[in-house]
Design a protein around this motif. Structure first.
Motif, mmCIF file in Angstrom:
data_model
loop_
_atom_site.group_PDB
_atom_site.id
_atom_site.type_symbol
_atom_site.label_atom_id
_atom_site.label_comp_id
_atom_site.label_asym_id
_atom_site.label_seq_id
_atom_site.Cartn_x
_atom_site.Cartn_y
_atom_site.Cartn_z
ATOM 1 N N LEU A 165 0.837 -1.206 0.000
ATOM 2 C CA LEU A 165 0.000 0.000 0.000
ATOM 3 C C LEU A 165 0.871 1.254 0.000
ATOM 4 O O LEU A 165 0.588 2.227 -0.693
ATOM 5 C CB LEU A 165 -0.922 -0.016 1.227
ATOM 6 C CG LEU A 165 -1.906 1.148 1.332
ATOM 7 C CD1 LEU A 165 -2.906 1.099 0.180
ATOM 8 C CD2 LEU A 165 -2.643 1.129 2.662
ATOM 9 N N ARG A 167 3.872 1.557 -1.261
ATOM 10 C CA ARG A 167 4.395 1.745 -2.624
ATOM 11 C C ARG A 167 3.361 2.436 -3.492
ATOM 12 O O ARG A 167 3.680 3.296 -4.306
ATOM 13 C CB ARG A 167 4.774 0.399 -3.251
ATOM 14 C CG ARG A 167 6.149 -0.103 -2.874
ATOM 15 C CD ARG A 167 6.579 -1.205 -3.820
ATOM 16 N NE ARG A 167 5.730 -2.378 -3.745
ATOM 17 C CZ ARG A 167 5.910 -3.371 -2.879
ATOM 18 N NH1 ARG A 167 6.913 -3.348 -2.036
ATOM 19 N NH2 ARG A 167 5.084 -4.403 -2.873
ATOM 20 N N ALA A 168 2.096 2.035 -3.299
ATOM 21 C CA ALA A 168 1.023 2.653 -4.082
ATOM 22 C C ALA A 168 0.904 4.143 -3.752
ATOM 23 O O ALA A 168 0.702 4.973 -4.642
ATOM 24 C CB ALA A 168 -0.298 1.936 -3.813
ATOM 25 N N ARG A 170 3.380 6.106 -2.767
ATOM 26 C CA ARG A 170 4.507 6.823 -3.356
ATOM 27 C C ARG A 170 4.389 6.887 -4.873
ATOM 28 O O ARG A 170 4.745 7.893 -5.484
ATOM 29 C CB ARG A 170 5.825 6.163 -2.915
ATOM 30 C CG ARG A 170 6.152 6.467 -1.452
ATOM 31 C CD ARG A 170 7.517 5.948 -1.078
ATOM 32 N NE ARG A 170 7.535 4.494 -1.082
ATOM 33 C CZ ARG A 170 8.569 3.753 -1.483
ATOM 34 N NH1 ARG A 170 9.661 4.340 -1.912
ATOM 35 N NH2 ARG A 170 8.506 2.451 -1.435
ATOM 36 N N ALA A 171 3.893 5.795 -5.472
ATOM 37 C CA ALA A 171 3.726 5.794 -6.922
ATOM 38 C C ALA A 171 2.714 6.866 -7.323
ATOM 39 O O ALA A 171 2.906 7.595 -8.298
ATOM 40 C CB ALA A 171 3.269 4.412 -7.403
ATOM 41 N N ILE A 184 -4.001 1.188 -9.392
ATOM 42 C CA ILE A 184 -4.159 1.983 -8.170
ATOM 43 C C ILE A 184 -5.278 3.004 -8.374
ATOM 44 O O ILE A 184 -5.218 3.815 -9.298
ATOM 45 C CB ILE A 184 -2.847 2.715 -7.823
ATOM 46 C CG1 ILE A 184 -1.733 1.695 -7.546
ATOM 47 C CG2 ILE A 184 -3.037 3.645 -6.633
ATOM 48 C CD1 ILE A 184 -0.342 2.295 -7.534
ATOM 49 N N ASN A 185 -6.301 2.930 -7.521
ATOM 50 C CA ASN A 185 -7.370 3.921 -7.571
ATOM 51 C C ASN A 185 -6.901 5.163 -6.814
ATOM 52 O O ASN A 185 -6.876 5.176 -5.586
ATOM 53 C CB ASN A 185 -8.642 3.342 -6.953
ATOM 54 C CG ASN A 185 -9.784 4.329 -6.963
ATOM 55 O OD1 ASN A 185 -9.577 5.529 -7.196
ATOM 56 N ND2 ASN A 185 -10.970 3.843 -6.713
ATOM 57 N N ILE A 189 -6.715 6.295 -2.698
ATOM 58 C CA ILE A 189 -5.420 6.609 -2.071
ATOM 59 C C ILE A 189 -5.489 7.995 -1.432
ATOM 60 O O ILE A 189 -5.054 8.204 -0.291
ATOM 61 C CB ILE A 189 -4.286 6.569 -3.122
ATOM 62 C CG1 ILE A 189 -4.007 5.127 -3.570
ATOM 63 C CG2 ILE A 189 -3.007 7.213 -2.575
ATOM 64 C CD1 ILE A 189 -3.307 4.264 -2.556
ATOM 65 N N TYR B 73 -7.702 1.934 -13.610
ATOM 66 C CA TYR B 73 -7.309 0.997 -12.549
ATOM 67 C C TYR B 73 -8.174 -0.249 -12.515
ATOM 68 O O TYR B 73 -7.809 -1.233 -11.878
ATOM 69 C CB TYR B 73 -7.267 1.696 -11.178
ATOM 70 C CG TYR B 73 -8.476 2.524 -10.821
ATOM 71 C CD1 TYR B 73 -9.628 1.937 -10.354
ATOM 72 C CD2 TYR B 73 -8.444 3.917 -10.963
ATOM 73 C CE1 TYR B 73 -10.730 2.697 -10.016
ATOM 74 C CE2 TYR B 73 -9.534 4.688 -10.623
ATOM 75 C CZ TYR B 73 -10.679 4.077 -10.152
ATOM 76 O OH TYR B 73 -11.768 4.843 -9.833
ATOM 77 N N PHE B 90 8.383 5.384 -11.886
ATOM 78 C CA PHE B 90 8.165 6.125 -10.642
ATOM 79 C C PHE B 90 9.525 6.516 -10.084
ATOM 80 O O PHE B 90 10.306 5.669 -9.661
ATOM 81 C CB PHE B 90 7.377 5.274 -9.655
ATOM 82 C CG PHE B 90 6.011 4.918 -10.172
ATOM 83 C CD1 PHE B 90 5.063 5.896 -10.390
ATOM 84 C CD2 PHE B 90 5.687 3.611 -10.470
ATOM 85 C CE1 PHE B 90 3.805 5.578 -10.879
ATOM 86 C CE2 PHE B 90 4.435 3.285 -10.960
ATOM 87 C CZ PHE B 90 3.486 4.272 -11.167
#
Lengths: 288, 233
Positions: A165, A167-168, A170-171, A184-185, A189, B73, B90
């Motif tokens: 989560l 990582r999501a 930060r991405a 990723i929604n 987030i 997504y 990223f």
């Protein structure tokens, strides 16, 4: 000499409180590039919620344990129902919404709780202190506050750097369009981010309310300290935010030691000096 | 019945219309190239299929299901992954984290996981702890492809994967692409590099100003026909 050592110690402890104010702000700015102008007022809201619960007979610790998840839910709802609707390339609409929110929260609190100053009562802990020898003592509550600030940052860093989560998060912060291609929604987030921010606000509210008096009008000043701590620390680094909070706290304590009138001003002067010397803050992480 | 198809697909950037009624099909296991000049709408088409641009619900069908209304997504969870133009890694994530984040939307079992990606691109294993910004362009492209594969897509949309790379690196990337196809993945390849695109494609579409100007098997298309469809002359 003794007076100075004490001043520096108190400044660091005050900085712990400021970094608690700032951590929530740092998180939402880091992930959403959103500046929440209602941040300070939401901290004050948290303090009044804890106060209301304790007035109803709930023990303080329990009240805090209830208000933290409550504020998380409030943040989640605020982002998903209101702020997500204003997402886009333009950063101005969300900024204006939080400005309006600040006014609503301040006046709502004034209407509900009046302009009287309040305080959260922690009983004998209030004045408890640990003697360090040499005539210096360290207050237990401020020490717990600093420890809480460090614990919150450790916890958030573990979330951001050790979990899928995280990582999501930060991405999404790096590139929101590509993050969506990864499944990723971004809206959920963002909602989680605001939830986390307000949960930290509730914790900050506890230490605000036990340290000093508060009333509905003090939010904007808390926002200012928090904002200065974030900028001094450098965007995107939570340890930087802690350092930033301590810089503001130290500067205020030193200013107050010289002349009590200088307390607030010297915090702002420290902020300006850092801006001049290191425009990107002490520990910048984000590239933009 | 085609696995992926678009029917009369249009796309807009604000008031500007970028695609005019594109009808396109992709069969299971097929590799289709989309060629065309700059601004022909190739990237827009891929973005639209991947869900990054809004489009009418029945305009995109996948597995006999209208997916046009789904956001990006959700599309990736069905098995359509896009390797974006310009790689777009990223920047605050390491190489390995970039690959792992690609598995965030994985809902499908399949051949691709971290060890499989490292077998496909061994150099990424050596550099797995490096910042993604510290890699060469070719290595970054490998991360971008690996990241998209981590969702185990049935359809891989590749946008200009050879752009700006040295010929020897392009050869490596296309060798990897052959590997990927052998796992049964269907590939849509958007390229300006005609020779490479035509050498691996089962079929090709040529786009011109947001419309399909030519379609067919590469060996059936004459140079003149492609030239005309490409430049509109």
């Amino acid at each position: 000499m003794l007076g100075w050592a004490d001043t520096l110690l108190q400044g660091i402890l005050l900085g712990g409180l400021y970094s608690l104010y700032a951590t929530g702000l740092s998180v939402i700015f880091g992930i959403m590039r959103l500046v929440n102008l209602a941040h300070g007022d939401l901290i004050v809201l948290g303090a009044f919620l804890i106060l209301a619960a304790t007035s109803a007979g709930v023990p303080l610790v329990v009240a805090c344990a209830v208000v933290v998840p409550l504020m998380f839910a409030l943040g989640y709802g605020l982002q998903s129902l209101l702020l997500n609707r204003a997402l886009g390339r333009n950063i101005l609409p969300p900024l204006l919404i939080t400005f309006g929110l600040s006014i609503i929260v301040q006046n709502g609190l004034l209407e509900t709780f009046s302009a009287d100053t309040r305080r959260l009562d922690v009983g004998s802990l209030q004045s408890a202190s640990l003697p360090l020898g040499g005539g210096i003592a360290i207050g237990v509550m401020p020490l717990i506050g600093l420890a809480a600030a460090i614990a919150v940052i450790l916890l958030l860093n573990a979330l951001f750097y050790r979990t899928a989560l995280g990582r999501a998060f930060r991405a999404t912060s790096d590139d929101v369009e590509i993050a969506q291609l990864m499944g990723i929604n971004n809206r959920s987030i963002y909602a989680l981010t605001m939830g986390i921010s307000l949960a930290v606000c509730a914790l900050a509210a506890f230490f605000l309310g036990t340290r000093a008096n508060f009333d509905p009008s003090i939010g904007p000043a808390r926002l200012l300290y928090a904002f200065e701590a974030v900028i001094i620390g450098g965007l995107g680094s939570l340890w930087g935010t802690l350092a930033g909070g301590i810089v503001v706290g130290l500067a205020q304590a030193i200013g107050a030691h010289i002349d009590p009138e200088w307390q607030i001003l010297s915090g702002h002067i420290a902020f300006l000096i850092v801006l001049v010397i290191r425009p990107r803050g002490l520990f910048p992480r984000a590239v933009d | 019945m085609a696995m992926l198809e678009t029917h009369d697909l249009s796309a807009f950037y604000g008031d500007f219309q970028a695609l005019f009624g594109i009808t396109f099909t992709l069969e299971e296991g097929e590799t289709v190239a989309i060629i065309g000049a700059n601004g022909a709408g190739k990237s827009t088409f891929l973005k639209t299929v991947a869900g990054l641009l809004r489009r009418p619900p029945p305009a995109v069908r996948f597995d006999n299901r209208d997916i046009g209304a789904l956001p990006a997504y959700d599309i990736v969870k069905l098995g359509i992954a896009l390797v974006p133009e310009g790689r777009r890694l990223f920047s605050s994530l390491s190489v390995e984290e970039n690959l792992l984040v690609g598995a965030y939307g994985r809902r499908i079992a399949g051949p691709w996981d971290l060890p499989a990606i490292y077998r496909l691109f061994p150099v990424l294993h050596e550099r797995r702890h490096a910042a993604s910004t510290a890699l060469s362009g070719g290595q970054q492209q490998m991360v971008a492809i690996g990241r998209s594969l981590m969702s185990n897509p049935r359809v891989l949309l590749c946008d200009e994967i050879s752009l700006g790379l040295a010929p020897i690196i392009i050869r490596d990337i296309y060798a990897a692409l052959a590997d990927i196809k052998q796992h049964g993945t269907s590939v849509v390849l958007v390229e300006q590099d005609l020779v490479h695109a035509m050498s691996v494609a089962d079929r090709a579409y040529c786009f011109q100003e947001g419309r399909v100007s030519l379609t067919g098997r590469p060996r059936d298309l004459s140079r003149d026909a492609i030239h005309a469809a490409y430049f509109g002359m």
